[in-house]
Structure formats: C-alpha cells, structure tokens
Design a protein around this motif. Structure first.
Motif, PDB file in Angstrom:
ATOM      1  N   THR A  47      75.514  19.434  67.468  1.00 33.02           N
ATOM      2  CA  THR A  47      75.513  18.371  66.453  1.00 33.02           C
ATOM      3  C   THR A  47      74.163  17.649  66.438  1.00 33.02           C
ATOM      4  O   THR A  47      73.602  17.379  65.368  1.00 33.02           O
ATOM      5  CB  THR A  47      76.666  17.380  66.718  1.00 33.02           C
ATOM      6  OG1 THR A  47      77.901  18.097  66.615  1.00 33.02           O
ATOM      7  CG2 THR A  47      76.665  16.238  65.738  1.00 33.02           C
ATOM      8  N   GLN A  87      81.052  16.823  61.574  1.00 31.10           N
ATOM      9  CA  GLN A  87      82.104  17.352  62.440  1.00 31.10           C
ATOM     10  C   GLN A  87      83.414  16.585  62.227  1.00 31.10           C
ATOM     11  O   GLN A  87      84.480  17.176  62.223  1.00 31.10           O
ATOM     12  CB  GLN A  87      81.638  17.224  63.899  1.00 31.10           C
ATOM     13  CG  GLN A  87      82.521  17.924  64.878  1.00 31.10           C
ATOM     14  CD  GLN A  87      81.832  18.077  66.238  1.00 31.10           C
ATOM     15  OE1 GLN A  87      80.680  17.680  66.419  1.00 31.10           O
ATOM     16  NE2 GLN A  87      82.542  18.648  67.186  1.00 31.10           N
ATOM     17  N   ASP A 161      79.187  21.479  60.309  1.00 32.11           N
ATOM     18  CA  ASP A 161      79.401  21.252  61.741  1.00 32.11           C
ATOM     19  C   ASP A 161      80.883  21.418  62.062  1.00 32.11           C
ATOM     20  O   ASP A 161      81.690  20.545  61.757  1.00 32.11           O
ATOM     21  CB  ASP A 161      78.892  19.852  62.110  1.00 32.11           C
ATOM     22  CG  ASP A 161      78.676  19.710  63.610  1.00 32.11           C
ATOM     23  OD1 ASP A 161      78.944  20.676  64.356  1.00 32.11           O
ATOM     24  OD2 ASP A 161      78.240  18.620  64.031  1.00 32.11           O
ATOM     25  N   GLU A 162      81.222  22.540  62.659  1.00 29.46           N
ATOM     26  CA  GLU A 162      82.613  22.896  62.971  1.00 29.46           C
ATOM     27  C   GLU A 162      83.544  22.630  61.786  1.00 29.46           C
ATOM     28  O   GLU A 162      84.520  21.891  61.907  1.00 29.46           O
ATOM     29  CB  GLU A 162      83.093  22.147  64.212  1.00 29.46           C
ATOM     30  CG  GLU A 162      82.342  22.566  65.459  1.00 29.46           C
ATOM     31  CD  GLU A 162      82.939  22.002  66.734  1.00 29.46           C
ATOM     32  OE1 GLU A 162      84.173  21.968  66.829  1.00 29.46           O
ATOM     33  OE2 GLU A 162      82.168  21.584  67.604  1.00 29.46           O
TER      34      GLU A 162
HETATM   35 MG   LIG Z   1      79.278  18.730  67.857  1.00 28.23          MG
END
Ligand SMILES: [Mg+2]
Ligand SMILES: Nc1ncnc2c1ncn2[C@@H]1O[C@H](COP(=O)(O)OP(=O)(O)OP(=O)(O)O)[C@@H](O)[C@H]1O
Length: 312
Positions: A47, A87, A161-162
């Motif tokens: 991140t 995220q 992000d994810e």
């Molecule tokens: Mg992360």
C-alpha cells in the motif's frame, strides 16, 4: 523497450515511517496496457508503494515517472490522472449507484459528468441497478461500484489495492474479466492481491517482503528464478511429520496443502535422498511436482527471513 511504453518507471524509492524503513530502494517498471500484480505478506509495503506511485505520499528519496510525470515534482497532476481504488474503499451508502458516481464526477469537476456517468454505468453493467442504494449492495457489486468510481474520469492507469479482498469466487472472476477488458482497451493496471489465482492472471508480477522487492517477472519466470525442487508427500500424514521432514538435510521448507505436504529445497539430489530415506518402509508416497507460484512465494519469504538483519 522505449520509455513511452512505460507507464510506471521508478527506481530507488524509499519510505520511512519514524525509524521504520518501510519501502527500500523500490525499482518498478510497468508497461502500457499491462496487468501487473503486486504481492507480499501483510505489512510488506504494498500500500505504501502504491501511495507513492499515485502522488499521495512523498518518497524520502528516489526518482522516476508515472504516466510521464515526475513522481516527486508532479504529484498533484499524477493524483488527477490515475484511478486509485483504496484497500478499504468507502462508498456513500445512503446514495444510489448513480448518485455515488455523480458525486465523484462533481469532485473531479467534470464538465461532461452526466455523459461520463451514463457511459460508466453501461460499461460496468450497472445500468439496471443504478437506482439501488449502495448500502444495500452485496460485496461483489460494491467492489464493482468502487471500480466504476475510479474509472469515471477515464484514467490511463489504475492502481487497485486488494480490490477483491473478501468477495466470493464468482464475483472475483467477474472482476478479473473486467480488469482484462480494461487492459485490452489500453488501460494499465497495477493490482495488489494475496490470492494466488489472481497472481496467475497478471501479465507480470512482483513480490515484496519487508519493503524489499525480491522477485519480478512473469509467473513462470518468478517460479523458475527460485531454482526450487518440490515433492508432494501423501498418505497417512502423521502429526509432527512436517516438523520432522523440515529437519532433514536439503529440506528448506515444508508446507501443508490440503491432505498433502509440499517439501521443497534447492539441492535436488540431497532433497530426494533425504526424503527417500525418511519415507522408506512407510505408507507415505512421494511424487515430484512443478513448484507452484505459492511454493515460490513461501520460499522467498523464508529466504528473506534467513538473511542477516531481516525482521523475523
Ligand atoms: Mg496494504
Ligand atoms: N501512516 C503510517 N504510519 C506509520 N506506519 C505505517 C503507516 N502506513 C503504513 N505503516 C507501516 O508500514 C508497513 C507497511 O505497510 P503497508 O500498509 O504498506 O503494507 P501492505 O503490504 O500494504 O500490507 P497489507 O497486505 O496488510 O495491506 C507496516 O509495518 C505498517 O504498519
């Protein structure tokens, strides 16, 4: 490769939080239209790296460009030109899908907001649900709306992000079809994930641990670079077997995969000799496998931990 083909081209990026060195000398090159996977354990710096690339966080040192803009000097311009799905993204739960997108359009000050919202709703298959409140959507549809929100201003680079954390396999698969469609349309995608099947859907990927990029390339290049030999052990697996095998010469790591153990090492002869001896006379069977991406990542993590100065 000419420089114009690189949408991300950075080197020597560092970031500290207090006295913690969170990203170390990161060098990353991502080509136009590529889907680039970013993998690594929790807290490894994914991140933080993404935030440095999109202009939200200033690197302590380093250089390079993102979308042809300087990562240190042009962070505001970069921020406007990338689509960043965080995220822990948030939606306005009390607004409908359409209202959510309209709101994002206002924030970007888009002159052709209405048209852009219509197009995005259509392209992402959200037209039928446009009047539904975001708070009442399932996880998969929320994810899709979050993706729509970061595509509205037509970015050429997406940083995800994810994006599929916690959504079911069908929704994840649909989401990845979407990512491939965007990539085919020339949009570059950098995506972090913990899922191995997703890693394998990327054109290229990188593995980061303790802030250090340990491997990058296509999935098969990353696996091959570990020069790993893997055996699968099946049979009546006894408690303590994994630990016992782990002590043998030539065995570098043992991992449980369902009802089997994967035992890996880099010295093929020694590994095979140790395992044959240990299993002789038992009901256990051993069979050589092509090491998987997961084997390679587990190996990389262990390798990293054995390095002097590495955080355990
Ligand atoms: Mg992360
Ligand atoms: N704003 C911050 N202040 C202090 N430390 C931070 C900050 N942001 C991140 N860190 C620390 O930096 C390290 C890297 O965090 P980062 O969030 O980049 O990891 P990650 O790879 O994204 O992890 P995850 O897979 O859990 O999302 C962690 O040790 C984290 O605690």
């Amino acid at each position: 490769m000419s420089e114009e083909d690189l949408v991300i081209d950075v080197r020597g990026l560092n970031k500290h939080f207090g006295d913690k060195h969170v990203v170390r000398d990161l060098a990353l090159q991502v080509r136009r239209g590529e889907i680039f996977g970013f993998l690594g354990p929790n807290g490894s710096g994914k991140t933080t790296s993404i935030r440095m690339l999109c202009g939200l966080l200033t690197p302590d040192s380093g250089a390079g460009q993102c979308l042809g803009l300087d990562v240190l000097q042009d962070s505001s311009a970069i921020k406007r030109q990338v689509g960043y799905m965080t995220q822990r993204f948030s939606l306005w739960e009390d607004l409908t899908i359409r209202e959510n997108l309209d709101f994002v359009g206002r924030m970007f000050g888009m002159a052709d907001r209405r048209q852009a919202v219509d197009n995005t709703l259509r392209e992402l298959g959200l037209l039928e649900r446009q009047q539904q409140l975001a708070g009442t959507l399932s996880g998969g549809w929320k994810q899709r709306l979050a993706l729509a929100s970061c595509l509205l201003h037509r970015p050429r680079l997406l940083l995800l992000d994810e994006p599929t954390a916690g959504v079911d396999p069908k929704a994840r698969r649909d989401f990845w079809e979407e990512i491939h469609r965007l990539s085919a349309a020339g949009i570059t995608v950098l995506v972090s994930t913990h899922y191995m099947d997703e890693a394998e859907r990327c054109h290229r990927l990188a593995y980061i641990a303790d802030g250090e990029l340990l491997a990058s390339g296509t999935a098969s290049e990353v696996v091959a670079a570990q020069q790993l030999f893997t055996w699968r052990i099946t049979g009546p697996l006894l408690q303590g077997l994994a630990e016992r095998l782990g002590q043998l010469p030539g065995v570098e790591l043992v991992a449980s995969f369902g009802t089997a153990l994967h035992v890996s090492g880099q010295d093929s002869t020694l590994l095979q000799h140790s395992l044959s001896q240990a299993l002789a006379g038992s009901e256990l069977a051993m069979q050589q496998l092509e090491p998987s991406l997961e084997d390679a990542f587990i190996h990389l993590m262990h390798y990293r931990r054995r390095q002097p100065g590495a955080t355990p």
